[in-house]
Design an enzyme around this catalytic site. Sequence first.
Site, PDB file in Angstrom:
ATOM      1  N   HIS A 104       2.164  40.151   0.081  1.00 38.33           N
ATOM      2  CA  HIS A 104       3.524  40.185   0.640  1.00 38.33           C
ATOM      3  C   HIS A 104       4.538  39.734  -0.408  1.00 38.33           C
ATOM      4  O   HIS A 104       5.579  40.381  -0.608  1.00 38.33           O
ATOM      5  CB  HIS A 104       3.582  39.282   1.874  1.00 38.33           C
ATOM      6  CG  HIS A 104       4.952  39.065   2.426  1.00 38.33           C
ATOM      7  ND1 HIS A 104       5.444  39.769   3.506  1.00 38.33           N
ATOM      8  CD2 HIS A 104       5.950  38.222   2.051  1.00 38.33           C
ATOM      9  CE1 HIS A 104       6.675  39.371   3.771  1.00 38.33           C
ATOM     10  NE2 HIS A 104       7.006  38.428   2.893  1.00 38.33           N
ATOM     11  N   GLU A 105       4.241  38.635  -1.077  1.00 38.21           N
ATOM     12  CA  GLU A 105       5.175  38.119  -2.085  1.00 38.21           C
ATOM     13  C   GLU A 105       5.277  39.061  -3.283  1.00 38.21           C
ATOM     14  O   GLU A 105       6.366  39.261  -3.837  1.00 38.21           O
ATOM     15  CB  GLU A 105       4.743  36.718  -2.527  1.00 38.21           C
ATOM     16  CG  GLU A 105       4.693  35.686  -1.417  1.00 38.21           C
ATOM     17  CD  GLU A 105       5.985  35.591  -0.627  1.00 38.21           C
ATOM     18  OE1 GLU A 105       7.059  35.931  -1.166  1.00 38.21           O
ATOM     19  OE2 GLU A 105       5.922  35.178   0.545  1.00 38.21           O
TER      20      GLU A 105
ATOM     21  N   HIS B 122       7.650  41.822  -2.487  1.00 38.29           N
ATOM     22  CA  HIS B 122       9.050  41.427  -2.690  1.00 38.29           C
ATOM     23  C   HIS B 122       9.452  41.640  -4.154  1.00 38.29           C
ATOM     24  O   HIS B 122      10.565  42.095  -4.450  1.00 38.29           O
ATOM     25  CB  HIS B 122       9.243  39.958  -2.330  1.00 38.29           C
ATOM     26  CG  HIS B 122       9.498  39.701  -0.879  1.00 38.29           C
ATOM     27  ND1 HIS B 122      10.431  40.396  -0.138  1.00 38.29           N
ATOM     28  CD2 HIS B 122       8.932  38.800  -0.020  1.00 38.29           C
ATOM     29  CE1 HIS B 122      10.439  39.940   1.102  1.00 38.29           C
ATOM     30  NE2 HIS B 122       9.537  38.985   1.200  1.00 38.29           N
TER      31      HIS B 122
END
Length: 288
Positions: A132-133, A136
Amino acid sequence: MNNQLKTAALLAALSALLIAISYWVIGGSAGLIIGVGIAAATNLISWYQSDKIALAAYQAQPVSPSDAPGLYRMVEKLSAKANIPTPRLYIVPGSNANAFATGRDPENAAVAVTEGILNILPEEELEAVIAHELTHIINRDTLTQAVSATVAGAISFLAQMVSYSLWFGGNSRDGNRNANPLGMLLTVTLAPLAASVIQLAISRTREFSADAGAAKLTGNPRALAQALQRLDVTARQMPMQANPAFEPLLIINPLSGKFLGNLFRTHPSTEDRIEALLKIEQQLLTSV
């Protein structure tokens, strides 16, 4: 793509709000240009230093491969799969469970995880959080946030200028002699509020996109759904005292104890995020 369009529309709305305030309240005054320039310059400096500021705000400590070999291997593997440089890795001391990414682009990025998240998440769920990070970073969401912060900051700065003009009679200059004091007062009050609402809405759309990207990167949407559920429960039991300016960076709303409603949430509800991830899982299953 739907979230990308939403983000573009929200950024356009922020810009339109700035232009409308400038045209209606300030007009073509030199003070307006100087004010917007200062706000933009301030946020630009913040953008280039965003990683250092965010990491310092959470007292994140750099870790080497020898400090956390398993975590480093996980980040390296996912970064290679995503075809981006391995970001710098940091650990935030404390029992709160959260994570965030920062940096202006993939070449200048960092991922930080808390000690708490390392302790409570199984390996596949932690991998989903890291994915997820990294998403980003891939999506350059920090750039999107920087742009929205710049425009929102300019709006707040202009509103402050209008506030001063109301107090000191500045509204009689630069072609604003006929300005409606009530209208100007409403602008001072509502414009920064509207800018904050739009800025937070941008943050929420980026979370959905990062969740979807993580699901595709790991091929395991359910792992992230389970991680979010676990993190949400932990955050309710042990709220994280986060700096409001950096709350949008975190993977889960830190839940500082203030209920402000959906408009003022930095993140979509965990239930909505889990529902979206389970839909992605169904799509993956049906495509096999």
